[in-house]
Enzyme design. Sequence first.
Site: not given
Length: 263
Positions: A203, A205
């Site tokens: 992902d 952040d």
Amino acid sequence: MTATAEVAVIGGSGFYSFLDDAEQHTVSTPYGEPSGPVSVGSVAGRRVAFLPRHGGHHEFPPHRIPYRANAWALRALGVRQILAPCAVGSLRPELGPGSVVVPDQLVDRTQARVQSFVETGACHVPFADPYCERLGDSVQQSAPDVVRGGAMVVVEGPRFSTRAESQSYAAQGWSLVNMTGHPEAVLAREMLQCYTPIALVTDLDAGVEAGAGVSQEEVFALFAQNLERLRTMLADTIAALPDPDGCSCSGWAQGVELTYALP
């Protein structure tokens, strides 16, 4: 002692098995029980141990993983080199989900973890370069698309970072954020083992992404999508690992009086 295994893989979130036809070893340690039984099998002609960091069913959140027991158990089986896949958030937009990074630096932002086997006396482990360069070279040679270098900041968890925290980490020039890389790396150094993380970006952040923050679902889903890729990368790396003899990861202890016992 005759080594049961030479190399270990510590599996991250969603990475709960690696070896076929493996023997199960239950190892008791002075530091309690490890995350689970250690599986030992063969990969590319080498004896390889596998330990799921969070337990076989993700019983242990990052701040409750028995890090010292895990490190001691692997050393007790004879392990000298550790490959440590882990899920990470990216602090750099160019490192998008699916990127695999072998960082070269670590920043500790944990708060409540016992991070050493040293409990008495003077015994200071060198940690300026926290990861084994030779293992990192092996990973990159086995998977040329791997990004080499960058600092991984390890936070306490289990919560994800606030936007302000994430933006602060990025402003420092750090590349990745993770919850499990410390004290795992320094304990391996104290056990005289070569260690490198293999960081899979799951992902962007919170400080990088403009929309909603990070969710557990997206982290687990992205890691699951890349499991076979990681398994192949690990097998290819294990086949090409260098001889650990002469590496500074173990050589630092020459002439040093260790104040803790090695198994």
